[in-house]
Design a protein around this motif. Structure first.
Motif, PDB file in Angstrom:
ATOM      1  N   SER A 283      67.782  -0.091  51.141  1.00  0.00           N
ATOM      2  CA  SER A 283      66.415   0.263  50.755  1.00  0.00           C
ATOM      3  C   SER A 283      66.214   0.308  49.245  1.00  0.00           C
ATOM      4  O   SER A 283      65.089   0.263  48.760  1.00  0.00           O
ATOM      5  CB  SER A 283      66.053   1.623  51.361  1.00  0.00           C
TER       6      SER A 283
ATOM      7  N   CYS B 334      64.628   1.024  66.533  1.00  0.00           N
ATOM      8  CA  CYS B 334      64.060   0.423  65.322  1.00  0.00           C
ATOM      9  C   CYS B 334      64.241  -1.085  65.490  1.00  0.00           C
ATOM     10  O   CYS B 334      65.245  -1.656  65.080  1.00  0.00           O
ATOM     11  CB  CYS B 334      64.812   0.962  64.101  1.00  0.00           C
ATOM     12  N   GLN B 353      59.256   5.797  70.748  1.00  0.00           N
ATOM     13  CA  GLN B 353      58.574   5.645  69.473  1.00  0.00           C
ATOM     14  C   GLN B 353      59.199   4.476  68.711  1.00  0.00           C
ATOM     15  O   GLN B 353      60.364   4.539  68.330  1.00  0.00           O
ATOM     16  CB  GLN B 353      58.722   6.944  68.662  1.00  0.00           C
ATOM     17  N   LEU B 355      60.238   2.751  65.744  1.00  0.00           N
ATOM     18  CA  LEU B 355      60.363   2.920  64.300  1.00  0.00           C
ATOM     19  C   LEU B 355      60.532   1.547  63.658  1.00  0.00           C
ATOM     20  O   LEU B 355      60.943   0.593  64.316  1.00  0.00           O
ATOM     21  CB  LEU B 355      61.572   3.806  63.985  1.00  0.00           C
ATOM     22  N   THR B 356      60.232   1.454  62.359  1.00  0.00           N
ATOM     23  CA  THR B 356      60.384   0.163  61.675  1.00  0.00           C
ATOM     24  C   THR B 356      61.249   0.268  60.430  1.00  0.00           C
ATOM     25  O   THR B 356      61.523  -0.727  59.777  1.00  0.00           O
ATOM     26  CB  THR B 356      59.010  -0.406  61.259  1.00  0.00           C
ATOM     27  N   ASP B 357      61.686   1.475  60.100  1.00  0.00           N
ATOM     28  CA  ASP B 357      62.500   1.659  58.900  1.00  0.00           C
ATOM     29  C   ASP B 357      63.904   2.124  59.308  1.00  0.00           C
ATOM     30  O   ASP B 357      64.065   3.159  59.957  1.00  0.00           O
ATOM     31  CB  ASP B 357      61.845   2.690  57.975  1.00  0.00           C
ATOM     32  N   THR B 358      64.902   1.345  58.908  1.00  0.00           N
ATOM     33  CA  THR B 358      66.273   1.616  59.327  1.00  0.00           C
ATOM     34  C   THR B 358      66.738   3.017  58.924  1.00  0.00           C
ATOM     35  O   THR B 358      67.294   3.759  59.738  1.00  0.00           O
ATOM     36  CB  THR B 358      67.225   0.563  58.719  1.00  0.00           C
ATOM     37  N   GLU B 359      66.492   3.370  57.652  1.00  0.00           N
ATOM     38  CA  GLU B 359      66.989   4.667  57.191  1.00  0.00           C
ATOM     39  C   GLU B 359      66.355   5.825  57.950  1.00  0.00           C
ATOM     40  O   GLU B 359      67.024   6.796  58.302  1.00  0.00           O
ATOM     41  CB  GLU B 359      66.726   4.826  55.688  1.00  0.00           C
ATOM     42  N   GLU B 360      65.040   5.702  58.201  1.00  0.00           N
ATOM     43  CA  GLU B 360      64.354   6.741  58.956  1.00  0.00           C
ATOM     44  C   GLU B 360      64.979   6.869  60.347  1.00  0.00           C
ATOM     45  O   GLU B 360      65.241   7.974  60.835  1.00  0.00           O
ATOM     46  CB  GLU B 360      62.862   6.387  59.069  1.00  0.00           C
ATOM     47  N   ALA B 361      65.236   5.736  60.971  1.00  0.00           N
ATOM     48  CA  ALA B 361      65.828   5.745  62.313  1.00  0.00           C
ATOM     49  C   ALA B 361      67.190   6.429  62.300  1.00  0.00           C
ATOM     50  O   ALA B 361      67.505   7.245  63.171  1.00  0.00           O
ATOM     51  CB  ALA B 361      65.951   4.312  62.830  1.00  0.00           C
ATOM     52  N   ARG B 363      68.317   8.631  60.078  1.00  0.00           N
ATOM     53  CA  ARG B 363      68.136  10.070  59.813  1.00  0.00           C
ATOM     54  C   ARG B 363      67.763  10.817  61.096  1.00  0.00           C
ATOM     55  O   ARG B 363      68.282  11.885  61.395  1.00  0.00           O
ATOM     56  CB  ARG B 363      67.042  10.297  58.767  1.00  0.00           C
ATOM     57  N   ILE B 364      66.837  10.230  61.850  1.00  0.00           N
ATOM     58  CA  ILE B 364      66.398  10.873  63.098  1.00  0.00           C
ATOM     59  C   ILE B 364      67.565  10.956  64.085  1.00  0.00           C
ATOM     60  O   ILE B 364      67.797  11.998  64.710  1.00  0.00           O
ATOM     61  CB  ILE B 364      65.197  10.102  63.703  1.00  0.00           C
TER      62      ILE B 364
END
Lengths: 295, 388
Positions: A283, B334, B353, B355-361, B363-364
Motif C-alpha cells: 500500500s 477481498c 461483506q 472488501l476491496t483493500d487487502t490491508e483492511e481485510a 486487519r479484520i
C-alpha cells in the motif's frame, strides 16, 4: 514511448488455438496488438477470427512476413522447443507464459537467448503490457484502476501481486508506461537488471516500480545497478516474503531462501543502501512514488 | 523434490560413485542386525529431509550391535518423525572433500563447486574462505567437458592419483545431475581414505519437480509431506503449506498470498496454512475451503486479484462452499480482478461483506482471530485448549 512492445510490434502467437490461448489472443488483438499469425502444428488453414493459423513459425513468416515478437501459450514441456523454433526464425522477443518449465530447459533457454542477443521473457509470467498500446500475455487491461497509461515502468515476478501494487500506483495518480512480468521461476529468461536497462533508456519512463520477492539474486543485481549509477531514475521496490520461514518454497518455484541468502529483508536492505525507496507494504508504493517524483 | 540420503546414494551407486556399505532399517532391532552384518563400527543416520542432522542428534556412531540398537531407538523415538534409519559402515578417513553441481541462473549454465576442505557448510566457507572453493561453469548447451573435470580435480592440491579419481567422480556426478534433471547434486563430505580411495560420506540430490514427467522412477511418498492435508492438496495440484497458527489463507496467486502472509504477521496474527486456489484451481473453492477447515482455523481469509481466475466464478464457488461445508469460523473476503462487480453482488447476496483493500481485510481477520482466541480462553478458564 514504452519498452519492448508498442502498436507497431508485429506479433506471432504460438498455442493460440487452445482455450486459454484463443481467449487471450482475442484480447491482445482487441486491445490493439498487431498480431500477424498464429502457429499450431497440424492446424494450418484454420483461422482464429481473422487470424490465419500455420503449421510452423517458418511457414507463418514466409506467408506473413517477419515477426518482431512471439507470444507462447505452449505447455511447459514443449516450451523449450517452441522458444528455439522462434529463436531459429530470428524472432528477437519471446514471451512464454508456461508455468512449470523444467529447470534444465530454462537454463538452456537463458543461455541461447543471451548468446543470440534476444530476449525471452518468462516463464511463469502474465507477460508484458504497454497500456493503451499493446499486450503480449494475459492482463485484465479493462480494469482502469490498474492498467492506466502513464510514465511509470513496472517490473514484477508475480501476476496477482502486480494487480495489487499497480492499483496503488494508479491510485496515487500515476499510470504505467510498460509492465513487464519476468515471471516467478528460479531461472527467468530475462532478469530485472535487463528490463531496468531498457527503462533507463526509455525517455517516457520517469520512474520504476519493482515487485520482487524472496529467493534468487535478481533484486541484489538491481541494487548493484543503482549503486554503480547505471540506473539513474527513481526506483520504488516492494519485496514479498519478509516473514517467509527459511527453506519453505512460497508458491513460486523461485521464492525460496537457501543457506541464509535470498531473504526478503536482505534484499530490502541492499536496495535501500543503493538508494531505492523500499515499501514495507504494497500500500505504500504509491506514496513512495509520489515522494520520489516530488508530487 | 529432495531425495532422502539412501535414495541419493542408490543413485550414486547406479552412476559408479562409491558409497559406504549400508542398509535401511525401519526398527531398532533391524538396525542391530544390519550393524552385525556390515561390521563395526557403524553410523546410524536418520532419513529425514532436513539439514543439521548431526547437531539435532539424528546421526549417531555405534561401536557394537547393542549400541546400534540403542542409537536407532533414540533416533526413531525423537520428535522428528523419523521412520527409517540408514545403517552404514563408519569410515576412517584422511580428509574430507566437497563437490557439488547446481544451476547458475544468471549465465544459464551449471556451476561446479569443489573444495579440498569439505565437511562444513559450503555457504559458511564461501563467506569465510572463498579462495578454498574452486568454481567452474559448465555451459548448459554443451555439457561438462572432461578437461573441466580434470582441471578442477588437479587444482585441489591432491596427489595425481587421487585427482584422477576426483575427476572421474565429477564426471559421474554431472552425468547424474544432467541425466536426472537435478536442481542440486552434492557430495559433502567426500572421504579420502588412507588407502587412497574416495567414498561419498553423504549424498544430497534434489530432482526438479517440473521435470518429473521425464523421470517416472521418482515418486513422492507420503512421509515427505508436512501433514495429511498437504498431501491431499498436492494430489489436487493445489499449492499448500502447513503452519500452526489461527488464520487460514485461501488466496489466489503466489505473490499475493506471500504478501498476505507478511501482512498477517505484521499485524500480530498467525497463519494456519497457506493455500492458493488461483490460476488453474479457481473453480476448486469447495475443495480449497474443505482443506482449510481441517485446520480448525479461527478465521478463513480470502484475498484475490485475479486475471485468469475470474472473481465472479470464485465468489460463486465460495458461496457454494459455505453452503455445503458450513464453516464454524468467520470468513473475510477481498476479491478483486476480472468480474469483480458481479463477484461483489454474489457475496453481498450471501451475506458476506466484499472488501476491496487487502490491508483492511487482513486487519479484520487478525482482529476476528483475536476475538475468537479470547472467547476460547474465557470458555476454558485461563487454560489454552490444544488443537486436534
Amino acid at each position: 514511448m514504452s519498452i519492448l512492445i508498442d502498436t507497431t510490434t508485429r506479433v506471432l502467437v504460438m498455442g493460440a488455438t487452445g482455450a486459454e490461448g484463443s481467449f487471450w489472443t482475442g484480447h491482445m488483438m482487441a486491445m490493439g496488438t498487431h498480431v500477424i499469425a498464429a502457429v499450431t502444428p497440424g492446424k494450418e488453414g484454420e483461422r482464429i477470427g481473422d487470424l490465419p493459423v500455420f503449421h510452423s513459425v517458418r511457414r507463418a513468416i514466409d506467408a506473413r512476413g517477419q515477426a518482431d515478437a512471439a507470444m507462447l501459450f505452449v505447455p511447459p514441456r514443449f516450451t523449450k522447443d517452441a522458444v528455439f523454433e522462434c529463436l531459429d526464425a530470428g524472432i528477437r522477443l519471446i514471451v512464454t507464459a508456461a508455468d512449470g518449465i523444467p529447470l534444465h530447459d530454462a537454463l538452456q533457454i537463458r543461455a541461447a537467448s543471451r548468446e543470440r542477443g534476444c530476449m525471452v521473457v518468462g516463464g511463469n509470467t502474465s507477460g508484458i503490457i504497454s497500456p493503451g498500446k499493446a499486450m503480449l500475455g494475459m492482463f485484465p487491461y479493462w480494469i482502469e484502476r490498474v492498467y492506466k497509461p502513464g510514465t511509470i515502468g513496472v517490473m514484477t515476478r508475480s501476476g496477482s501481486l502486480t494487480n495489487e501494487v499497480t492499483s496503488m500506483v494508479v491510485r496515487a495518480g500515476f499510470g504505467v508506461s510498460t509492465l513487464a512480468g519476468v515471471g516467478g521461476d528460479p531461472v527467468p529468461g530475462m532478469r530485472f537488471a535487463e528490463v531496468l536497462r531498457l527503462f533507463e533508456q526509455d525517455s517516457e519512463t520517469e520512474a520504476v516500480v519493482m515487485i520482487g520477492e524472496l529467493g534468487g539474486t535478481m533484486e541484489e543485481e538491481v541494487a548493484d545497478q543503482l549503486a554503480s549509477g547505471a540506473f539513474t531514475k527513481p526506483l520504488v521496490a516492494f519485496i514479498g516474503g519478509r516473514h517467509a520461514p527459511e527453506g519453505k518454497r512460497m508458491g513460486h518455484a523461485g521464492a525460496i531462501t537457501s543457506g541464509g541468502t535470498g531473504g526478503a529483508r536482505y534484499k530490502m536492505e541492499r536496495l535501500r543502501a543503493a538508494g531505492a525507496l523500499v515499501a514495507e507494504r504494497a500500500s505504500q508504493t504509491g506514496t513512495l512514488l509520489a515522494q520520489a517524483l516530488h508530487r | 523434490m529432495k531425495l532422502h540420503e539412501f535414495q541419493a546414494k542408490a543413485l550414486f551407486r547406479e552412476y559408479g560413485i562409491p558409497v559406504p556399505r549400508g542398509e535401511l532399517a525401519e526398527s531398532a532391532e533391524e538396525a542391530g542386525s544390519i550393524a552385525q552384518r556390515i561390521g563395526m563400527p557403524v553410523v546410524i543416520k536418520a532419513q529425514v529431509l532436513r539439514g543439521g542432522r548431526g547437531k539435532a542428534g539424528l546421526v549417531r556412531r555405534a561401536a557394537s550391535p547393542a549400541e546400534a540398537i540403542d542409537a536407532a531407538r533414540a533416533i526413531l523415538a525423537s520428535d522428528w518423525k523419523v521412520r527409517r534409519v540408514l545403517v552404514e559402515q563408519a569410515l576412517e578417513y584422511e580428509r574430507e572433500l566437497y563437490l557439488s553441481l547446481s544451476p547458475d541462473p544468471v549465465a544459464g549454465a551449471h556451476l561446479i563447486l569443489a573444495s579440498a576442505e569439505g565437511g562444513v557448510e559450503i555457504e559458511d566457507m564461501a563467506r569465510s574462505a572463498p579462495e578454498k572453493i574452486q568454481r567452474v561453469r559448465v555451459e548448459s548447451m554443451r555439457g561438462l567437458m572432461p578437461w573441466q573435470a580434470r582441471h578442477i580435480a588437479f587444482s585441489l592440491g591432491l596427489k595425481t592419483e587421487t585427482a584422477r579419481k576426483v575427476a572421474h567422480i565429477i564426471e559421474q556426478l554431472y552425468a547424474l545431475y544432467a541425466g536426472r534433471d537435478a536442481e542440486l547434486a552434492e557430495i559433502n563430505p567426500l572421504f579420502l581414505l588412507p588407502d587412497g580411495s574416495l567414498v561419498a560420506g553423504d549424498a544430497k540430490v534434489a530432482i526438479d519437480d517440473n521435470a518429473l514427467f521425464r523421470h517416472p522412477e521418482f515418486s513422492q511418498d507420503s512421509a515427505d509431506f508436512d501433514s495429511d492435508i498437504a498431501r491431499e492438496a498436492a494430489a489436487e495440484g493445489i499449492p499448500y503449506l502447513q503452519f500452526d497458527g489461527d488464520i487460514s489463507l485461501m488466496c489466489a496467486g503466489a505473490g499475493l498470498t506471500t504478501a498476505v502472509y507478511d501482512l498477517v504477521v505484521d499485524f500480530g496474527g498467525t497463519v494456519a496454512n497457506y493455500l492458493e486456489f488461483g490460476g488453474p484451481n479457481y473453480r476448486k473453492s469447495v475443495r480449497a475451503m474443505e482443506l482449510c477447515i481441517r485446520n480448525a482455523p479461527k478465521v478463513i481469509l480470502i484475498v484475490t486479484f485475479g486475471t485468469i481466475a475470474r472473481a465472479d466464478v470464485m465468489a460463486e464457488g465460495i458461496v457454494e462452499a459455505i453452503g455445503r461445508l458450513r464453516p464454524a469460523c468467520p470468513i473475510v473476503t477481498c476479491i478483486r480482478g476480472t468480474g469483480e462487480d458481479k463477484a461483489h453482488e454474489i457475496l453481498r447476496a450471501a451475506g458476506l461483506q466484499p472488501l476491496t483493500d487487502t490491508e483492511e481485510a487482513v486487519r479484520i481477520a487478525v482482529a476476528l482471530a483475536r476475538q475468537a482466541a479470547d472467547r476460547e480462553a474465557g470458555e476454558t478458564g485461563a487454560s489454552h485448549g490444544g488443537r486436534a
